[in-house]
Design a protein around this motif. Sequence first.
Motif, PDB file in Angstrom:
ATOM      1  N   ARG A 182       0.810  -1.211   0.000  1.00 29.73           N
ATOM      2  CA  ARG A 182       0.000   0.000   0.000  1.00 29.73           C
ATOM      3  C   ARG A 182       0.845   1.262   0.000  1.00 29.73           C
ATOM      4  O   ARG A 182       0.477   2.270  -0.619  1.00 29.73           O
ATOM      5  CB  ARG A 182      -0.942   0.007   1.215  1.00 29.73           C
ATOM      6  N   LEU A 183       1.999   1.225   0.676  1.00 31.86           N
ATOM      7  CA  LEU A 183       2.826   2.423   0.802  1.00 31.86           C
ATOM      8  C   LEU A 183       4.058   2.373  -0.094  1.00 31.86           C
ATOM      9  O   LEU A 183       4.828   3.325  -0.119  1.00 31.86           O
ATOM     10  CB  LEU A 183       3.250   2.612   2.269  1.00 31.86           C
ATOM     11  N   HIS A 184       4.259   1.269  -0.807  1.00 37.53           N
ATOM     12  CA  HIS A 184       5.342   1.140  -1.789  1.00 37.53           C
ATOM     13  C   HIS A 184       6.726   1.311  -1.172  1.00 37.53           C
ATOM     14  O   HIS A 184       7.634   1.880  -1.776  1.00 37.53           O
ATOM     15  CB  HIS A 184       5.147   2.145  -2.935  1.00 37.53           C
ATOM     16  N   ALA A 185       6.892   0.781   0.037  1.00 39.47           N
ATOM     17  CA  ALA A 185       8.205   0.813   0.679  1.00 39.47           C
ATOM     18  C   ALA A 185       9.124  -0.221   0.045  1.00 39.47           C
ATOM     19  O   ALA A 185       8.667  -1.231  -0.504  1.00 39.47           O
ATOM     20  CB  ALA A 185       8.061   0.531   2.165  1.00 39.47           C
ATOM     21  N   ASP A 186      10.423   0.020   0.121  1.00 34.94           N
ATOM     22  CA  ASP A 186      11.420  -0.948  -0.321  1.00 34.94           C
ATOM     23  C   ASP A 186      11.377  -2.141   0.639  1.00 34.94           C
ATOM     24  O   ASP A 186      11.611  -1.976   1.840  1.00 34.94           O
ATOM     25  CB  ASP A 186      12.800  -0.295  -0.290  1.00 34.94           C
ATOM     26  N   PRO A 187      11.058  -3.346   0.149  1.00 33.79           N
ATOM     27  CA  PRO A 187      10.958  -4.498   1.058  1.00 33.79           C
ATOM     28  C   PRO A 187      12.207  -4.727   1.896  1.00 33.79           C
ATOM     29  O   PRO A 187      12.119  -5.213   3.030  1.00 33.79           O
ATOM     30  CB  PRO A 187      10.705  -5.676   0.108  1.00 33.79           C
ATOM     31  N   ALA A 188      13.366  -4.365   1.353  1.00 35.21           N
ATOM     32  CA  ALA A 188      14.613  -4.588   2.085  1.00 35.21           C
ATOM     33  C   ALA A 188      14.729  -3.689   3.315  1.00 35.21           C
ATOM     34  O   ALA A 188      15.547  -3.955   4.206  1.00 35.21           O
ATOM     35  CB  ALA A 188      15.808  -4.348   1.164  1.00 35.21           C
ATOM     36  N   HIS A 189      13.927  -2.619   3.351  1.00 37.99           N
ATOM     37  CA  HIS A 189      14.012  -1.669   4.463  1.00 37.99           C
ATOM     38  C   HIS A 189      12.945  -1.912   5.528  1.00 37.99           C
ATOM     39  O   HIS A 189      12.894  -1.190   6.522  1.00 37.99           O
ATOM     40  CB  HIS A 189      13.875  -0.233   3.950  1.00 37.99           C
ATOM     41  N   VAL A 190      12.078  -2.894   5.329  1.00 34.47           N
ATOM     42  CA  VAL A 190      10.969  -3.136   6.261  1.00 34.47           C
ATOM     43  C   VAL A 190      11.280  -4.381   7.090  1.00 34.47           C
ATOM     44  O   VAL A 190      11.381  -5.487   6.557  1.00 34.47           O
ATOM     45  CB  VAL A 190       9.631  -3.297   5.519  1.00 34.47           C
ATOM     46  N   HIS A 191      11.432  -4.189   8.389  1.00 29.54           N
ATOM     47  CA  HIS A 191      11.817  -5.256   9.305  1.00 29.54           C
ATOM     48  C   HIS A 191      10.636  -5.601  10.217  1.00 29.54           C
ATOM     49  O   HIS A 191       9.940  -4.708  10.695  1.00 29.54           O
ATOM     50  CB  HIS A 191      13.002  -4.815  10.170  1.00 29.54           C
ATOM     51  N   VAL A 192      10.442  -6.871  10.489  1.00 28.23           N
ATOM     52  CA  VAL A 192       9.397  -7.302  11.408  1.00 28.23           C
ATOM     53  C   VAL A 192      10.016  -7.578  12.777  1.00 28.23           C
ATOM     54  O   VAL A 192      10.936  -8.392  12.903  1.00 28.23           O
ATOM     55  CB  VAL A 192       8.684  -8.569  10.901  1.00 28.23           C
ATOM     56  N   VAL A 193       9.511  -6.877  13.773  1.00 24.98           N
ATOM     57  CA  VAL A 193       9.893  -7.119  15.169  1.00 24.98           C
ATOM     58  C   VAL A 193       8.596  -7.351  15.943  1.00 24.98           C
ATOM     59  O   VAL A 193       7.808  -6.422  16.128  1.00 24.98           O
ATOM     60  CB  VAL A 193      10.683  -5.945  15.774  1.00 24.98           C
ATOM     61  N   LEU A 194       8.377  -8.574  16.357  1.00 26.27           N
ATOM     62  CA  LEU A 194       7.121  -8.918  17.017  1.00 26.27           C
ATOM     63  C   LEU A 194       7.072  -8.352  18.443  1.00 26.27           C
ATOM     64  O   LEU A 194       8.087  -8.343  19.140  1.00 26.27           O
ATOM     65  CB  LEU A 194       6.949 -10.431  17.063  1.00 26.27           C
ATOM     66  N   PRO A 195       5.911  -7.895  18.874  1.00 29.10           N
ATOM     67  CA  PRO A 195       5.766  -7.432  20.259  1.00 29.10           C
ATOM     68  C   PRO A 195       5.974  -8.566  21.252  1.00 29.10           C
ATOM     69  O   PRO A 195       5.894  -9.754  20.910  1.00 29.10           O
ATOM     70  CB  PRO A 195       4.321  -6.910  20.317  1.00 29.10           C
ATOM     71  N   GLY A 196       6.201  -8.187  22.502  1.00 24.96           N
ATOM     72  CA  GLY A 196       6.403  -9.171  23.558  1.00 24.96           C
ATOM     73  C   GLY A 196       5.315  -9.087  24.604  1.00 24.96           C
ATOM     74  O   GLY A 196       4.300  -8.413  24.438  1.00 24.96           O
ATOM     75  N   VAL A 197       5.545  -9.788  25.700  1.00 22.84           N
ATOM     76  CA  VAL A 197       4.596  -9.795  26.810  1.00 22.84           C
ATOM     77  C   VAL A 197       5.397  -9.973  28.097  1.00 22.84           C
ATOM     78  O   VAL A 197       6.434 -10.637  28.110  1.00 22.84           O
ATOM     79  CB  VAL A 197       3.551 -10.918  26.641  1.00 22.84           C
ATOM     80  N   ASP A 198       4.929  -9.365  29.161  1.00 22.40           N
ATOM     81  CA  ASP A 198       5.553  -9.490  30.470  1.00 22.40           C
ATOM     82  C   ASP A 198       4.930 -10.691  31.181  1.00 22.40           C
ATOM     83  O   ASP A 198       3.840 -10.602  31.756  1.00 22.40           O
ATOM     84  CB  ASP A 198       5.318  -8.208  31.274  1.00 22.40           C
ATOM     85  N   ALA A 199       5.613 -11.821  31.132  1.00 19.41           N
ATOM     86  CA  ALA A 199       5.062 -13.055  31.689  1.00 19.41           C
ATOM     87  C   ALA A 199       5.110 -13.089  33.211  1.00 19.41           C
ATOM     88  O   ALA A 199       4.505 -13.973  33.826  1.00 19.41           O
ATOM     89  CB  ALA A 199       5.801 -14.268  31.119  1.00 19.41           C
ATOM     90  N   THR A 200       5.816 -12.152  33.829  1.00 18.65           N
ATOM     91  CA  THR A 200       5.754 -12.066  35.291  1.00 18.65           C
ATOM     92  C   THR A 200       4.499 -11.322  35.725  1.00 18.65           C
ATOM     93  O   THR A 200       3.976 -11.562  36.819  1.00 18.65           O
ATOM     94  CB  THR A 200       6.996 -11.359  35.859  1.00 18.65           C
ATOM     95  N   LEU A 201       4.013 -10.429  34.869  1.00 20.35           N
ATOM     96  CA  LEU A 201       2.780  -9.693  35.173  1.00 20.35           C
ATOM     97  C   LEU A 201       1.556 -10.495  34.745  1.00 20.35           C
ATOM     98  O   LEU A 201       0.603 -10.660  35.516  1.00 20.35           O
ATOM     99  CB  LEU A 201       2.802  -8.336  34.467  1.00 20.35           C
ATOM    100  N   PHE A 202       1.574 -11.004  33.516  1.00 19.38           N
ATOM    101  CA  PHE A 202       0.453 -11.796  32.995  1.00 19.38           C
ATOM    102  C   PHE A 202       0.775 -13.268  33.194  1.00 19.38           C
ATOM    103  O   PHE A 202       1.643 -13.823  32.528  1.00 19.38           O
ATOM    104  CB  PHE A 202       0.222 -11.477  31.513  1.00 19.38           C
TER     105      PHE A 202
END
Length: 403
Positions: A182-202
Amino acid sequence: MAERPLSIAVVALHTSPFAAPGSGDVGGMNVLVRATAERMASEGHRVEVITRRFTPDLPAVSTRPSGVVLRLIDAGPAALRPKGEQEAFVAAFRAGLSDVGDVEIVHSHHWLAGMAGLPFARERCVPHVQSFHSIAAHPSTELAEGERPESAGRLAGEEHLAQESDAVVAVSHAEQRTIVRRLHADPAHVHVVLPGVDATLFHRGVRRVDPRPYVVTAARIEPLKGLDLAIRTIAALADARRPDLVIAGGPTDGYELHLDELRALAVELGVAERVRFVGPLAREDLAELFAHATAVLVPSHSETYGLVALEAQASGVPVLASASGGLVEAVNARAVLLSSRDPHEWAERLAALLDDEAPWDAQSAAGIRFAAERSWDRTAEETVRVYRELLAHNEHGSWQYCA
């Protein structure tokens, strides 16, 4: 040899990462920005989170207990304002960035922050990283129910940021595909970093069954979150097996009337006494609510990721979610993903969890295992890795970050 710490500016214009999730425009983005910033600070990086002043009572610059520096910039009224109004505050916010000290990298969250953060980074000759968290749908496209067409300013701004930023960090592979297509970004510049969770809290607690079990939805109250489907799902169950529904969250700015619509729907369906609106909750209170729930429903029409689903799994609670966007990546293989928005189908799948301990226990265990692999430490580490790659390009003279 240990790598040297970095000096990082994290820009989040339209909402403070330190505000309570579930109110106004405060949601999963805020949780992610705060958690990642705090983990980076704990590793010795100098992290300054920069946001618009939303209250007159706080100092312009303060250091949080985590070591993160919080800077408030005067841009527009010192009050919470709907996200859609804040494009008018970008210029003043950009001017306020001139007071920020030396930084090595600028990471902007949401397009409004990027429109201020990118020129600031270019002025300082440092790399600019962009995260969107949501991407506007063009008015000419077929919109999902609850998804608003956006102004031309946002559409053009997001495309500009996707193409001109030195890197884009997406929170899911679904978002990565949208950024490229949709935004026509260069695929080489787009990195996936998945969110985390605080397993001591949840973490898992003792499921409540007496006097009645309850299920939870936790979201800002707006049409996109599909909370009407959660209410209809509860109503579709026979009264004798119907759990309570606890809805945690407050109205998104500009959607205050939607709360009244949902209350009216519960009355219309005859389940008003079984649906509880508890408002926005502190993280500790949300974790306690999840710990004793029978299930968490995530009926959103669209989600870039779906952090609530991950937090529910860390709590050992089975998830029933829409099979849309990044939600598919936020749940384990045993979670219930539904393409249908038929409340009777949702009710049937929920009833199976209410009636049989075996699938409940299996989903609970699978969720805990899945969430254990998603930590905020890992999210912070992978984010810093993107930063270091950009800085390495600069050191080798193969990149030019000045305007």
